[in-house]
Motif scaffolding. Structure first.
Motif, mmCIF file in Angstrom:
data_model
loop_
_atom_site.group_PDB
_atom_site.id
_atom_site.type_symbol
_atom_site.label_atom_id
_atom_site.label_comp_id
_atom_site.label_asym_id
_atom_site.label_seq_id
_atom_site.Cartn_x
_atom_site.Cartn_y
_atom_site.Cartn_z
ATOM 1 N N GLU A 74 9.635 -2.624 29.272
ATOM 2 C CA GLU A 74 9.451 -3.412 28.050
ATOM 3 C C GLU A 74 8.188 -4.275 28.109
ATOM 4 N N ARG A 75 7.780 -4.646 29.322
ATOM 5 C CA ARG A 75 6.495 -5.362 29.455
ATOM 6 C C ARG A 75 5.334 -4.411 29.155
ATOM 7 N N ILE A 76 5.442 -3.166 29.636
ATOM 8 C CA ILE A 76 4.405 -2.168 29.367
ATOM 9 C C ILE A 76 4.246 -2.001 27.852
ATOM 10 N N ALA A 77 5.389 -1.910 27.160
ATOM 11 C CA ALA A 77 5.360 -1.723 25.703
ATOM 12 C C ALA A 77 4.641 -2.886 25.019
ATOM 13 N N GLN A 78 4.942 -4.121 25.453
ATOM 14 C CA GLN A 78 4.282 -5.304 24.866
ATOM 15 C C GLN A 78 2.772 -5.281 25.100
ATOM 16 N N ILE A 79 2.389 -4.925 26.323
ATOM 17 C CA ILE A 79 0.963 -4.909 26.678
ATOM 18 C C ILE A 79 0.250 -3.789 25.910
ATOM 19 N N ALA A 80 0.928 -2.642 25.766
ATOM 20 C CA ALA A 80 0.350 -1.511 25.023
ATOM 21 C C ALA A 80 0.025 -1.947 23.595
ATOM 22 N N GLU A 81 0.922 -2.715 22.997
ATOM 23 C CA GLU A 81 0.703 -3.163 21.625
ATOM 24 C C GLU A 81 -0.557 -4.010 21.499
ATOM 25 N N ARG A 82 -0.799 -4.848 22.512
ATOM 26 C CA ARG A 82 -2.022 -5.673 22.492
ATOM 27 C C ARG A 82 -3.277 -4.803 22.382
ATOM 28 N N PHE A 83 -3.244 -3.623 23.020
ATOM 29 C CA PHE A 83 -4.435 -2.777 23.043
ATOM 30 C C PHE A 83 -4.364 -1.642 22.014
ATOM 31 N N GLY A 84 -3.369 -1.709 21.134
ATOM 32 C CA GLY A 84 -3.261 -0.713 20.082
ATOM 33 C C GLY A 84 -2.874 0.670 20.581
ATOM 34 N N VAL A 85 -2.119 0.699 21.680
ATOM 35 C CA VAL A 85 -1.673 1.975 22.234
ATOM 36 C C VAL A 85 -0.197 2.165 21.870
#
Ligand code: GTP
Ligand code: MG
Length: 242
Positions: A74-85
């Protein structure tokens, strides 16, 4: 000849002192006291490694050896959103193995070697490198044996990094030893565990500590390429940032 690449940490300041980020074809170590952000840097890099080169990435997949059960999709998902992934895709590109003991941790390198043959992997996270070695060889008389097993693990790891153009980032714990402050200037005696064997294997070592308030401080220690400089960073919902 393979060309080495740099992978961003998510913090511009930290990238700057690392001359672009952590490097492929070598082993880097981030160490420091609890909650200073070691695991969070790994999560951030696991997303960054997938990004295009111009965004500080290496357009690659990620392997992750989790020794403490601290990987969080779930942390990966949050970080991905920051970079538009796409969050789901970002998680799918990370292959996580939970290692159960130090012998298993060594055996996992066989699995990795097989997977790395695809040529798609650019980052390997080991969080944390010493934890299981410390548990498995905890007796006073077992230190020499531990260091020998550790040496074998690290030798194999260095070969993998080089052969497959992979950036190895491993986290490590600190041992507080006031007597060491003379040896490690500006570290207040905080030194990484693993002794000379580990020191020899890591090309770049970064010491993390808590700063003022939410601020964290990273300092490069003993690097052949980078001067000993400090950078500050913060931990956000989108991962490591300035
Ligand atoms: P140990 O493994 O215990 O040695 O610590 P560590 O250095 O790996 O610390 P870690 O990377 O787990 O960082 C913990 C810090 O990250 C804590 O201060 C948390 O507040 C912060 N953190 C964790 N998740 C989030 C999050 O989703 N959002 C924000 N803003 N901060 C977070
Ligand atoms: Mg951690």
């Amino acid at each position: 000849r393979k060309q080495c690449m740099k992978i961003s940490t998510g913090s511009k300041q930290l990238d700057t002192i690392l001359l672009g980020g952590f490097e492929t074809m070598s082993i880097s170590e981030i160490y420091g006291e609890f909650r200073c952000g070691k695991t969070q840097i790994c999560h951030t890099m696991a997303v960054m490694a997938q990004l295009p080169r111009e965004m500080g990435g290496a357009e690659g997949k990620v392997a992750w050896i989790d020794t403490e059960g601290t990987f969080r999709p779930e942390r990966i998902a949050q970080i991905a959103e920051r970079f538009g992934v796409d969050p789901e895709q970002a998680c799918d590109n990370i292959c996580v193995s939970r290692s159960l003991n130090s012998e298993h941790q060594y055996e996992l390198l066989d699995v990795l070697a097989f997977n790395f043959c695809s040529g798609e992997y650019r980052l390997l996270v080991i969080d944390s490198v010493m934890a299981l070695f410390r548990t498995d060889y905890s007796g006073r008389g077992e230190l020499a044996e531990r260091q020998q097993a550790l040496g074998q693990f690290l030798k194999r790891l260095a070969a993998l990094a080089e052969e497959f153009n992979v950036c190895v980032v491993m986290t490590n714990q600190v041992q507080s030893d006031p007597g060491a402050s003379a040896l490690f200037s500006g570290t207040d005696g905080r030194k990484p565990v693993g002794g000379h064997v580990l020191a020899h294997a890591s090309t770049t070592r970064v010491l993390l500590r808590k700063g003022r308030g939410e601020e964290r401080v990273a300092k490069i220690i003993d690097s052949p390429n980078c001067p000993e400089r400090e950078a500050t960073y913060i931990i956000t919902n989108g991962g490591i940032s300035d």
